[in-house]
Design a protein around this motif. Structure first.
Motif, short mmCIF file in Angstrom:
data_model
loop_
_atom_site.label_atom_id
_atom_site.label_comp_id
_atom_site.label_asym_id
_atom_site.label_seq_id
_atom_site.Cartn_x
_atom_site.Cartn_y
_atom_site.Cartn_z
N PRO A 147 1.44 0.43 0.63
CA PRO A 147 1.31 -0.50 1.76
C PRO A 147 2.57 -0.71 2.59
CG PRO A 147 0.07 -1.34 -0.09
CD PRO A 147 0.80 -0.12 -0.59
N TRP A 148 3.68 -1.08 1.96
CA TRP A 148 4.87 -1.40 2.74
C TRP A 148 5.43 -0.17 3.44
CZ3 TRP A 148 6.88 -5.94 4.29
CH2 TRP A 148 6.41 -7.11 3.67
N ASN A 149 5.29 1.01 2.84
CA ASN A 149 5.81 2.21 3.49
C ASN A 149 4.93 2.66 4.65
OD1 ASN A 149 8.32 2.72 2.36
ND2 ASN A 149 7.45 3.74 0.59
N VAL A 150 3.66 2.23 4.68
CA VAL A 150 2.85 2.44 5.87
C VAL A 150 3.52 1.71 7.04
CG1 VAL A 150 0.61 2.07 6.98
CG2 VAL A 150 0.71 2.74 4.57
N LEU A 151 3.95 0.48 6.80
CA LEU A 151 4.64 -0.28 7.84
C LEU A 151 5.97 0.37 8.19
CD1 LEU A 151 4.96 -2.78 9.65
CD2 LEU A 151 5.95 -3.97 7.68
N HIS A 152 6.74 0.76 7.17
CA HIS A 152 8.05 1.37 7.43
C HIS A 152 7.91 2.64 8.25
CE1 HIS A 152 9.38 -0.64 3.41
NE2 HIS A 152 9.36 -1.50 4.41
N GLN A 153 6.94 3.45 7.91
CA GLN A 153 6.73 4.69 8.66
C GLN A 153 6.31 4.40 10.09
OE1 GLN A 153 3.33 7.37 7.79
NE2 GLN A 153 4.88 8.93 7.32
N GLY A 154 5.42 3.42 10.27
CA GLY A 154 4.99 3.05 11.61
C GLY A 154 6.14 2.55 12.46
N LEU A 174 -4.08 -13.85 -3.87
CA LEU A 174 -4.44 -14.06 -2.47
C LEU A 174 -3.25 -13.78 -1.55
CD1 LEU A 174 -6.39 -15.01 -0.29
CD2 LEU A 174 -5.66 -17.37 -0.77
N MET A 175 -2.06 -14.27 -1.94
CA MET A 175 -0.88 -14.06 -1.10
C MET A 175 -0.56 -12.57 -0.97
SD MET A 175 0.22 -16.94 0.11
CE MET A 175 -1.54 -17.16 0.40
N ARG A 176 -0.60 -11.86 -2.09
CA ARG A 176 -0.30 -10.42 -2.05
C ARG A 176 -1.32 -9.68 -1.21
NH1 ARG A 176 2.71 -6.82 -4.56
NH2 ARG A 176 3.52 -8.29 -6.09
N THR A 177 -2.59 -10.00 -1.41
CA THR A 177 -3.64 -9.31 -0.65
C THR A 177 -3.49 -9.56 0.85
OG1 THR A 177 -5.19 -9.48 -2.50
CG2 THR A 177 -6.12 -9.06 -0.32
N ALA A 178 -3.26 -10.83 1.22
CA ALA A 178 -3.15 -11.18 2.64
C ALA A 178 -1.95 -10.49 3.27
CB ALA A 178 -3.01 -12.70 2.78
N VAL A 179 -0.79 -10.53 2.60
CA VAL A 179 0.41 -9.93 3.15
C VAL A 179 0.28 -8.42 3.25
CG1 VAL A 179 2.86 -9.50 2.74
CG2 VAL A 179 1.95 -11.80 2.46
N GLU A 180 -0.23 -7.79 2.19
CA GLU A 180 -0.28 -6.33 2.19
C GLU A 180 -1.35 -5.78 3.13
OE1 GLU A 180 -0.25 -4.73 -1.76
OE2 GLU A 180 1.85 -5.32 -2.06
N VAL A 181 -2.45 -6.50 3.29
CA VAL A 181 -3.44 -6.08 4.28
C VAL A 181 -2.83 -6.15 5.68
CG1 VAL A 181 -5.58 -6.75 5.43
CG2 VAL A 181 -5.51 -6.63 2.94
N ALA A 182 -2.12 -7.23 5.97
CA ALA A 182 -1.46 -7.37 7.28
C ALA A 182 -0.43 -6.27 7.48
CB ALA A 182 -0.80 -8.74 7.39
N VAL A 183 0.31 -5.95 6.42
CA VAL A 183 1.34 -4.91 6.49
C VAL A 183 0.71 -3.55 6.76
CG1 VAL A 183 2.91 -3.59 5.02
CG2 VAL A 183 3.12 -6.08 5.16
N VAL A 184 -0.37 -3.23 6.03
CA VAL A 184 -1.02 -1.92 6.19
C VAL A 184 -1.63 -1.78 7.58
CG1 VAL A 184 -2.98 -0.54 5.44
CG2 VAL A 184 -1.46 -1.53 3.74
N VAL A 185 -2.32 -2.81 8.04
CA VAL A 185 -2.96 -2.74 9.36
C VAL A 185 -1.91 -2.57 10.45
CG1 VAL A 185 -4.30 -4.03 11.06
CG2 VAL A 185 -5.01 -4.02 8.66
N THR A 186 -0.84 -3.37 10.38
CA THR A 186 0.22 -3.26 11.38
C THR A 186 0.86 -1.88 11.35
OG1 THR A 186 0.69 -5.63 11.15
CG2 THR A 186 2.38 -4.27 12.19
N PHE A 207 -0.41 0.93 10.26
CA PHE A 207 -1.36 1.95 10.73
C PHE A 207 -1.43 1.96 12.25
CE2 PHE A 207 -5.77 3.03 11.95
CZ PHE A 207 -5.79 4.35 11.54
N LEU A 208 -1.47 0.79 12.86
CA LEU A 208 -1.52 0.70 14.31
C LEU A 208 -0.26 1.27 14.96
CD1 LEU A 208 -3.13 -2.84 14.79
CD2 LEU A 208 -4.23 -0.59 15.05
N LEU A 209 0.86 1.23 14.21
CA LEU A 209 2.12 1.77 14.73
C LEU A 209 2.29 3.25 14.45
CD1 LEU A 209 4.55 -1.16 13.79
CD2 LEU A 209 3.72 -0.56 16.08
N GLY A 210 1.37 3.83 13.69
CA GLY A 210 1.46 5.26 13.40
C GLY A 210 1.70 5.62 11.96
N GLY A 211 1.67 4.62 11.05
CA GLY A 211 1.84 4.90 9.63
C GLY A 211 0.63 5.63 9.05
#
Length: 272
Positions: A92-99, A206-218, A220-224
């Motif tokens: 998840p977090w590296n999807v954001l980093h790559q994006g 819940l906190m992990r799911t919410a944060v990591e879903v937001a991280v992955v979606v963001t 992915f939208l940036l190109g991750g």
């Protein structure tokens, strides 16, 4: 890397508060880790003044923990690089980093360092205390990721990319277990989850799911990259890290030792 307990961990929850009586409702006392400072005796140490045996043993234990810490962080960065090279989906977090890397032109390792430092700043209002492992996590993982990527050849064949993906996930599990076993503090991203849990009263799950879903979606939208590797990582990293943690967690120190083994956070997978 947040980052992510011991053999009793339940990786499905990712709860760093496990082992804490306040989290479980238990009032049973908990053992705490006490490490004698060089040249001093720990509480209950009956060694005679000037006896350096206890100090030397304590120093060796700390040295072994430091080796576990930095080997774990370096291997975490290398494993993340394998996932990037495979191109079949990232954690998840590296999807954001790559994006963010695609957006800014920075390498994924540099972005990881910048994001890790930014997340660490969020610990201040959450009243989280970083450890040596927390600060080291920010820098070592990103540097190891970029260094490994520089050494890996360009891969386009699935016959190469699939083994890279599998190797990256297994190595990531080993690195996670090794890093947690060092007990030098959680990764910045995991501390964020813990802090949100304590401040909001919501569950770690819940906190992990919410944060990591937001991280992955963001991300992915940036190109991750999201793919089968992202799903495979999500379902396998918990059991893998838990299994390797059993391997790397040292046996408790004997009674009367200068180091009293404390409980390791249960139900937690720390990810950088």
């Amino acid at each position: 890397m947040s980052a992510a307990g011991p053999s009793a961990a339940d990786p499905s929850t990712g709860d760093p508060s496990a082992g804490d009586p306040s989290a479980s409702g238990s009032s049973a006392p908990r053992a705490t880790a006490v490490t004698a400072a060089p040249g001093t005796a720990a509480p209950g140490d009956a060694a005679a003044p000037g006896d350096t045996a206890g100090t030397a043993a304590s120093g060796r234990r700390i040295g072994r923990r430091l080796v576990r810490l930095y080997c774990g962080l370096a291997l975490y960065g290398a494993s993340s690089a394998l996932l990037v090279a495979a191109g079949l989906g990232l954690e998840p977090w590296n999807v954001l980093h790559q994006g963010l890397g695609e957006l800014t032109g920075l390498s994924i390792g540099v972005v990881s360092i910048v994001v890790g430092a930014a997340v660490l700043l969020l610990w201040i209002p959450l009243r989280q205390r970083p450890g040596l492992g927390t600060v080291s996590n920010v820098f070592v993982v990103g540097l190891a990721m970029d260094g490994t990527l520089a050494l890996l050849p360009d891969t386009r064949s699935l016959a190469v990319r699939v083994p890279l993906l599998l190797a990256g996930i297994v190595l990531n599990g080993a690195a996670t277990g090794l890093y947690i076993a060092a007990r030098f503090g959680p990764g910045p991203r995991d501390g964020l989850m813990t802090g949100l849990h304590r401040r909001t009263g919501r569950s770690i799950r819940l906190m992990r799911t919410a944060v990591e879903v937001a991280v992955v979606v963001t991300g992915f939208l940036l190109g991750g990259t999201i793919g089968v590797g992202t799903v495979l990582y999500a379902v396998s990293i918990g059991p893998l890290a838990q299994a390797f943690l059993r391997v790397f967690t040292p046996a408790p120190a004997p009674a009367g030792s200068t180091v009293v083994a404390g409980t390791t956070p249960g139900r937690v997978i720390l990810r950088p």
